[in-house]
Design an enzyme around this catalytic site. Sequence first.
Site, PDB file in Angstrom:
ATOM      1  CD  GLU A  31      -2.770   1.183   2.500  1.00 20.90           C
ATOM      2  OE1 GLU A  31      -2.745   0.137   3.212  1.00 20.90           O
ATOM      3  OE2 GLU A  31      -3.499   2.317   2.419  1.00 20.90           O
ATOM      4  NE  ARG A 255       3.578  -8.453   9.591  1.00 16.36           N
ATOM      5  CZ  ARG A 255       3.061  -7.744   8.666  1.00 16.36           C
ATOM      6  NH1 ARG A 255       2.343  -8.254   7.726  1.00 16.36           N
ATOM      7  NH2 ARG A 255       3.236  -6.416   8.643  1.00 16.36           N
ATOM      8  CE  LYS A 265       2.899   0.166   5.128  1.00 21.38           C
ATOM      9  NZ  LYS A 265       2.421  -0.261   3.952  1.00 21.38           N
TER      10      LYS A 265
HETATM   11  P1  ATP Z   1       2.646  -2.285   7.782  1.00 26.16           P
HETATM   12  O1  ATP Z   1       2.001  -3.208   9.064  1.00 26.16           O
HETATM   13  O2  ATP Z   1       3.946  -2.070   8.145  1.00 26.16           O
HETATM   14  O3  ATP Z   1       1.704  -1.233   7.457  1.00 26.16           O
HETATM   15  P2  ATP Z   1       1.591  -3.975   5.898  1.00 26.16           P
HETATM   16  O4  ATP Z   1       1.528  -5.242   5.771  1.00 26.16           O
HETATM   17  O5  ATP Z   1       0.283  -3.213   6.015  1.00 26.16           O
HETATM   18  O6  ATP Z   1       2.641  -3.617   6.721  1.00 26.16           O
HETATM   19  P3  ATP Z   1       1.711  -3.586   2.978  1.00 26.16           P
HETATM   20  O7  ATP Z   1       2.185  -2.341   2.342  1.00 26.16           O
HETATM   21  O8  ATP Z   1       0.195  -3.812   2.957  1.00 26.16           O
HETATM   22  O9  ATP Z   1       1.954  -3.326   4.491  1.00 26.16           O
HETATM   23  O10 ATP Z   1       2.515  -4.887   2.621  1.00 26.16           O
HETATM   24  C1  ATP Z   1       2.868  -5.248   1.413  1.00 26.16           C
HETATM   25  C2  ATP Z   1       3.210  -6.793   1.178  1.00 26.16           C
HETATM   26  O11 ATP Z   1       4.196  -7.010   2.243  1.00 26.16           O
HETATM   27  C3  ATP Z   1       2.132  -7.529   2.140  1.00 26.16           C
HETATM   28  O12 ATP Z   1       1.742  -8.651   1.312  1.00 26.16           O
HETATM   29  C4  ATP Z   1       2.495  -7.893   3.358  1.00 26.16           C
HETATM   30  O13 ATP Z   1       2.058  -9.228   3.782  1.00 26.16           O
HETATM   31  C5  ATP Z   1       3.938  -7.943   3.109  1.00 26.16           C
HETATM   32  N1  ATP Z   1       4.735  -7.576   4.634  1.00 26.16           N
HETATM   33  C6  ATP Z   1       4.502  -6.407   5.417  1.00 26.16           C
HETATM   34  N2  ATP Z   1       5.471  -6.648   6.457  1.00 26.16           N
HETATM   35  C7  ATP Z   1       5.740  -7.753   6.383  1.00 26.16           C
HETATM   36  C8  ATP Z   1       6.784  -8.425   7.310  1.00 26.16           C
HETATM   37  N3  ATP Z   1       7.258  -7.909   8.413  1.00 26.16           N
HETATM   38  N4  ATP Z   1       7.286  -9.802   6.961  1.00 26.16           N
HETATM   39  C9  ATP Z   1       6.660 -10.247   5.722  1.00 26.16           C
HETATM   40  N5  ATP Z   1       5.849  -9.512   4.895  1.00 26.16           N
HETATM   41  C10 ATP Z   1       5.623  -8.506   5.172  1.00 26.16           C
HETATM   42 MG    MG Z   2      -1.499  -3.645   4.653  1.00 25.22          MG
END
Ligand code: ATP
Ligand code: MG
Length: 559
Positions: A31, A255, A265
């Site tokens: 995102e 994760r 983030k």
């Molecule tokens: P945040 O919690 O930091 O906002 P998010 O999962 O909401 O992270 P996205 O931008 O939606 O962030 O993530 C894009 C992709 O990266 C998703 O498929 C998510 O599963 C993966 N991702 C994010 N953080 C991790 C992590 N710590 N380990 C593995 N994959 C991750």
């Molecule tokens: Mg997300």
Amino acid sequence: MEKSNFIWDFIDEDLKAGKNGGKVVTRFPPEPNAYLHIGHAKAIYVDFVTAERYGGYCNLRMDDTNPLKEEQEFIDAIQEDVAWMGYRWKHLTYASDVFDDMYRHAVELIQKGLAYVDDLSAEEIREYRGTLTQAGKNSPYRDRPAAENLDLFERMKNGEFPDGTKVLRAKIDMASGNINMRDPVMYRIQHASHYRQGDKWCIYPMYDWAHGLEDSAEGVTHSLCSLEFEDHRPLYDWFLAQLPVHRPRQIEFARLYVSYTLLSKRFYRVLMEKGLISGWDDPRVPTIRGLRRRGFTPEAIRRFVETIGISKTHSVVDYALLEFCLREDLNARATRRMAVLDPLKVIIENYPEDKEEWFEGENNPENPDSGNRKIPFCRELYIEREDFMIDPPKKFFRLGPGKEIRLKHAYYVTCTDYRTNDQGEVTEVICTYDPASRGGWTDDGRKVKGTSHWVSARHCVDAEVRNYGQLFSVEKPWEHEGEFEEILNPDSLSVVTGCKVEPALSEGARGEVNGTIEGVFQFLRLGYYSVDLDSSPEKPVFNRTVGLKDTWAKVQKQD
Ligand code: ATP
Ligand code: MG
């Protein structure tokens, strides 16, 4: 060939069953509401390497379904960071580009009696949803006739209703054991401008509804995501099963958690707004930008995600492993230089005042192609303050009265005297040098135990060094939701000024020369340091990237 894992086993199964015409297409769908972090680096690795392994491709998709938080700045940064890490996507796509298709499909579901417009408030919807142990209740609006739903949904789209007054919901099962299946919301009303769509829409799709359709529209065959979406998979499958569309398979992996770091983030945005970190690229922050500024290389990040591998259960990876992977790479490729962080003046009594010599020092003994640089030497030098003791214990192989050491690349010197100030602090060390030891060795086979790094006082450049500790003072900061600011390490940054560095260090832009990494150096005996963005040739600024000692080996022994 890399070792297989459960994701690849699933894909092998699908290929054997002849699914997807033998194709493998993946996507990485961030995102665009922030910068990428090391957790994303793992997801990126899984997505790209999986596609590559099967001769397929991976798309970079901006999952931009939320108009309030998304910005072009992040879109640009995400592309730069993914490219910097060395991955090449096939198509750059935007979820918002298929809003029209999503709308059309929502209308199809309404026509089939599988979706309805609900007037319950957000709070009522939550109440009606029930709990893990208690079934939900049907909304009084659940049985609206399709024609009425179609009319209301169109009017939602046309902006006739205020935010929060209506939603579109899927009609599935309010008694389902999986709460995600209890008539999930598909659309909400939001009168907001979208950075890409402008004011075209005042309804926006929810993640579960949108994501499968995005995957489907791009012909994704395997939608790889992190474990928190496991319970959403039945819903992902359900939506696609109701429509005449291509059906990708969702597979979840664990994760990434790294000790002493928080991969969120949201949280870093808060710290930034409060001025507790300098930005998304603060070298203490595990964003790709922050790591890069700290001196991490794409190779080190990749080695790290490769080493931890792909698994189905959460585990915490030790920060020391990240440093280990970095150190391995920097040891092979970082240019060697001399820097004195806590300078003490040395005067070579028997060296002529007006003389200077330029020695040759190898840029990197691990890499014969890296060449040499010239190091100036003269009567006055600086050594590290801790390399001199007035009354040294037996095992101290540095300088002290009467002791002889080697100055790296230069001469043997023997301490004959020293001077102190009123506080008894040593201000100058007086030495003689042995002209026969030029280059740092003698023919007479005489051995010295210690070698010190040094810089020429006449030629050196003043520099600032920024030392970093962990941003958090606890090992698992994610267990402290709501109190993140209290667990910040107050000593995560310390700035040392008045460091003296050899002149070759005042240049040093980034880029690669002869297999060495420019801009990241090994300061002899001290550690690895990167040229900071704030640096200039007149006033170099270095970040301490990582130390020389391997703490990872120690961690493993303890296990
Ligand atoms: P945040 O919690 O930091 O906002 P998010 O999962 O909401 O992270 P996205 O931008 O939606 O962030 O993530 C894009 C992709 O990266 C998703 O498929 C998510 O599963 C993966 N991702 C994010 N953080 C991790 C992590 N710590 N380990 C593995 N994959 C991750
Ligand atoms: Mg997300």
